[in-house]
Enzyme design. Structure first.
Site, PDB file in Angstrom:
ATOM      1  N   GLY A 252       0.668  -0.777   0.007  1.00 17.40           N
ATOM      2  CA  GLY A 252       0.302  -0.030  -0.148  1.00 17.40           C
ATOM      3  C   GLY A 252       0.239   0.769  -0.031  1.00 17.40           C
ATOM      4  CG  ASP A 253       3.497   1.861   2.888  1.00 19.36           C
ATOM      5  OD1 ASP A 253       2.292   2.428   4.006  1.00 19.36           O
ATOM      6  OD2 ASP A 253       3.938   0.566   3.517  1.00 19.36           O
TER       7      ASP A 253
END
Length: 311
Positions: A252-253
């Site tokens: 997600g980052d």
């Protein structure tokens, strides 16, 4: 300038165990340490994409020197507030035989009012017109739940764009200040609306409600199911692509980093999602919280292009 904010960084300790069993002695086949925290992970990915950023937040205790040494080694600018308490350790257990991934995350250090005030002063000083500010991850329990709303308000008053990646109260409170973009996953979105959003149609409907609040750019990651990108003009859905999974941490980052990359390089909505999905896919093929590289993302692009559609 790109500013990444990590209010609760962590040293990520990854244990590789071939057949992890509860309630007994387990022996590792490998072990690795990675500096982490969502904002730090974004800075790591951006550096691999040739984009400089300033990483800020709080650091203290045993891991402070290790963090700063690793950031220096990677050529990432940083200016963390020194705190009395110790930066946490997050432990990841990777069971390679059963393909099971377990995260054990510590709560984080106590942040004093003086330390928070020092951070706010630094943050206010660093934000300026045209900046992109990434606010992501959880926070220590000693910080106010509306901290992201406060930071979004400050950044916007300086003319900066903000990207928010948070969950629960942090996300709900941050939305009130109308960030430029948000990056929830489908579980965080379900929590926000207190209902199970288990398909693309429901996710888009919920995002339309968020857009009515004045937030026009919403990237929703759905793990192996794919991702949705909703903007003021168009909505796109990219199906997940099959890749060998070594770690889901940081995927997600990397997609948040993709949003920054897309803004810097003026990509349209479709190509933003293509790039973001490529980032997520590339990241899960890597061990620990290793940051994906541009060539690794580019190797995924063709597959993503074959699985994207406007909805």
């Amino acid at each position: 300038m790109i500013i990444t904010v990590t209010l609760n960084p962590a040293m990520d300790k990854t244990l590789i165990i071939d057949d992890f069993k509860l309630g007994t002695v387990n022996r590792t086949s490998d072990i690795r340490y990675d500096i982490g925290g969502k904002g730090v992970n974004v800075s790591k990915v951006l550096k691999n994409f040739g984009i400089d950023s300033l990483a800020i937040g709080f650091l203290g205790g045993t891991w402070k020197v290790s963090f700063e040494h690793e950031l220096d080694k990677r050529g990432i600018n940083h200016q963390f507030i020194d705190i009395n308490a110790s930066t946490r350790t997050n432990t990841k257990v990777v069971d390679t035989k059963n393909n099971i991934y377990t995260d054990i995350n510590e709560a984080g250090p106590e942040i004093s009012k003086a330390e928070l005030d020092e951070f706010i002063a630094l943050y206010t000083e660093k934000c300026s017109e045209g900046d992109i500010v990434v606010l992501s991850g959880g926070i220590p329990s000693s910080l106010p739940k509306d901290i992201y709303g406060t930071l979004i308000s400050i950044a916007k008053s300086k003319g900066a764009l903000t990207i928010l990646d948070a969950e629960g109260e942090l996300l709900a409170n941050g939305l009130k200040e109308k960030p430029f973009a948000i990056k929830p996953n489908n579980h965080e979105l379900s929590l926000l609306f207190n209902e199970e959003l288990d398909n693309v149609e429901k996710i888009i409907e919920s995002c339309d409600k968020i857009r009515e609040q004045g937030i026009d750019n919403i990237l929703v990651s759905m793990g192996s199911e794919g991702a949705v990108y909703i903007t003021k003009e168009k909505t796109f859905f990219a199906k997940g692509i099959k890749v060998p999974v070594r770690s889901t941490v940081g995927a997600g980052d990397s997609m948040v980093a993709a949003l920054v990359y897309s803004i810097v390089n003026k990509l349209d909505a479709k190509n933003t999602l293509i790039f973001a999905q490529g980032c997520g896919a590339a990241t899960v093929t890597l061990e620990g919280t290793e940051a994906c590289k541009l060539e690794q993302v580019e190797s995924m692009i063709l597959k993503v292009k074959e699985n994207i559609e406007e909805v």
